[in-house]
Scaffold this motif. Structure first.
Motif, PDB file in Angstrom:
ATOM      1  N   THR A 140       0.818  -1.221   0.000  1.00  0.00           N
ATOM      2  CA  THR A 140       0.000   0.000   0.000  1.00  0.00           C
ATOM      3  C   THR A 140       0.846   1.264   0.000  1.00  0.00           C
ATOM      4  O   THR A 140       0.317   2.371   0.114  1.00  0.00           O
ATOM      5  N   GLY A 141       2.162   1.116  -0.118  1.00  0.00           N
ATOM      6  CA  GLY A 141       3.037   2.285  -0.145  1.00  0.00           C
ATOM      7  C   GLY A 141       3.132   2.888  -1.536  1.00  0.00           C
ATOM      8  O   GLY A 141       2.421   2.510  -2.473  1.00  0.00           O
ATOM      9  N   ASP A 142       4.046   3.840  -1.672  1.00  0.00           N
ATOM     10  CA  ASP A 142       4.252   4.500  -2.955  1.00  0.00           C
ATOM     11  C   ASP A 142       4.899   3.554  -3.948  1.00  0.00           C
ATOM     12  O   ASP A 142       5.691   2.671  -3.581  1.00  0.00           O
ATOM     13  N   LEU A 143       4.575   3.741  -5.215  1.00  0.00           N
ATOM     14  CA  LEU A 143       5.178   2.973  -6.291  1.00  0.00           C
ATOM     15  C   LEU A 143       6.232   3.819  -6.987  1.00  0.00           C
ATOM     16  O   LEU A 143       5.999   5.014  -7.244  1.00  0.00           O
ATOM     17  N   ASP A 150       8.467   5.424 -10.010  1.00  0.00           N
ATOM     18  CA  ASP A 150       8.157   5.727 -11.401  1.00  0.00           C
ATOM     19  C   ASP A 150       8.642   4.595 -12.289  1.00  0.00           C
ATOM     20  O   ASP A 150       9.730   4.039 -12.094  1.00  0.00           O
TER      21      ASP A 150
END
Length: 448
Positions: free
Chosen positions: A425-428, A430
């Motif tokens: 659920t964290g940031d992906l 680029d």
């Protein structure tokens, strides 16, 4: 009784063709029948050398009687009704109430006498696939014996000269009779109880049928386009799981009587191939696998130590063989927008569901109207949702502390904390892309 010289000579042919009353002063032995498709518990030996009995997935072991040192069995070839899965029954041919027929178990060095009564609508024989025996006992109708007429009982009698895993099936109108389900396992245990001993020993046959949805009888003329891929004439989710106690030494014996090969893959383990139709594989010749291809008309056995707890899938790795009642003329609609078409069809058929626009996974969740006596193409639910499988698929369930003769389903495995895949659920980051995404098959000429 025949002496050894008579048995291996003309007496063998006479015996194969003779009526049962010529060989047994005790009369015809009882022919037990099995109606249930549930897996029956192993039958431990009560006399003679000790051995670890096999367990037949969704099957059973044929009892025998002793008659002056000879083990006597009674097979009845007959039409049967086989529950392939909950909600679907097939009208097949088999033995003693089931297809496949019961597993026959005996010991190397035993002399066996097998009575075969024919209750089919046509003649038959029994071939003892892979066994070393007199020609007159080999069961090829017209070649090694007369066909067994309707209503008659013939006798096969021979010594079991080697241990291993064998099969039985007709060699009489074989195309029809095998396509209708006539087959079974014959396991010969080693005379030495310590040789190749295991804690759990499973057997099952690979078989296939072409049964139109809503019908009951296989299409016996089919050669390639089968739609019911089975283990012992059962399909997932109603194939019995292989229940194992942690640290057991486990053997799985698989025979293939379909029209194609099957790469059987087991998750979570590597294993050693320890037996083929020809016999046991010497320790120095065994090889490690996680999948073993079973050729047509062949048997393979593999073994592993059950070190890792869990629910481990076991299945044929041909993807269409883990589906039920699959049609072969369905077009691919992936990426197609059928919403307007579906709205029009629902005016005539309210239950219509468009299928396959995003793949076929939705079939594992929704309940589509299907013909009576048909099972869904993808079915079966696990602890985390639809399993989306069918056909040749089951589960090896390894648990701590299962008693020696307990093969009951222990339920679903609960993964210990930190050992199950989870949602991120964290940031992906680029996504990295090439500046020029055009594929260049060959370098451009330098003079351009």
């Amino acid at each position: 009784m025949f002496n050894r010289r008579q048995f291996f000579g003309a007496g063998a042919v006479m015996l194969a063709a003779g009526a049962w009353s010529k060989t047994s002063a005790m009369g015809l032995p009882h022919a037990p029948s099995m109606a249930s498709a549930d897996m029956q518990p192993p039958v431990h030996p009560t006399s003679g050398p000790d051995y670890q009995p096999v367990v037949t997935l969704n099957g059973w072991t044929l009892p025998h009687r002793m008659n002056n040192g000879v083990k006597e069995f009674h097979l009845v070839a007959e039409p049967v009704e086989r529950e392939m899965a909950n909600g679907m029954t097939a009208y097949l041919w088999g033995y003693n109430g089931q297809s496949p027929g019961p597993t026959i178990e005996a010991v190397e060095g035993d002399r066996v006498r097998i009575f075969v009564t024919n209750k089919l609508p046509e003649h038959t024989t029994v071939h003892w696939h892979g066994m070393i025996l007199p020609s007159g006992m080999d069961g090829v109708g017209g070649l090694t014996q007369p066909h067994i007429p309707v209503g008659k009982t013939f006798v096969y009698e021979f010594d079991l000269v080697k241990s291993g895993t064998f099969m039985y099936h007709p060699h009489s109108d074989e195309m029809v009779q095998m396509a209708m389900g006539m087959m079974g396992f014959f396991v010969v245990h080693p005379k030495d109880p310590k040789f190749m001993r295991v804690d759990r020993d499973f057997v099952f046959l690979l078989n296939a049928y072409d049964i139109d949805p809503g019908s009951y009888v296989p299409r016996v003329m089919e050669m390639t386009d089968f739609n019911m891929w089975c283990w012992n004439s059962r399909v997932f989710p109603d194939i019995t799981p292989l229940v194992v106690s942690k640290n057991d030494r486990v053997r799985v014996r698989v025979g293939n009587l379909t029209m194609t090969n099957h790469p059987i893959h087991m998750h979570g383990y590597d294993f050693e191939v320890t037996c083929t139709d020809g016999g046991w594989v010497r320790p120095e010749a065994r090889w490690p696998e996680v999948s073993i291809d079973i050729p047509v008309g062949a048997m393979r056995a593999y073994e592993f130590d059950a070190r890792y707890e869990g629910d481990w899938a076991i299945h044929c790795h041909k993807s269409h063989h883990t589906m039920n009642a699959m049609g072969h003329d369905i077009p691919t609609f992936i990426g197609a927008d059928k919403s307007k078409l579906a709205a029009k069809i629902r005016k005539l058929q309210p239950d219509y569901m468009p299928m396959g626009t995003k793949g076929m996974a939705d079939m594992g969740e929704m309940e589509m109207p299907i013909p009576e006596n048909t099972v869904p193409m993808m079915t079966g639910w696990g602890p985390h949702g639809p399993i989306e499988m069918g056909g040749m698929f089951s589960v090896v369930k390894v648990r701590e502390g299962i008693s020696a003769d307990d093969y009951s389903d222990p339920g679903w495995y609960k993964n210990p904390p930190g050992t199950q895949a989870w949602e991120w659920t964290g940031d992906l980051p680029d996504q990295t892309r090439a500046k020029d995404a055009n594929t260049q098959i060959t370098p451009k000429p330098t003079n351009e």
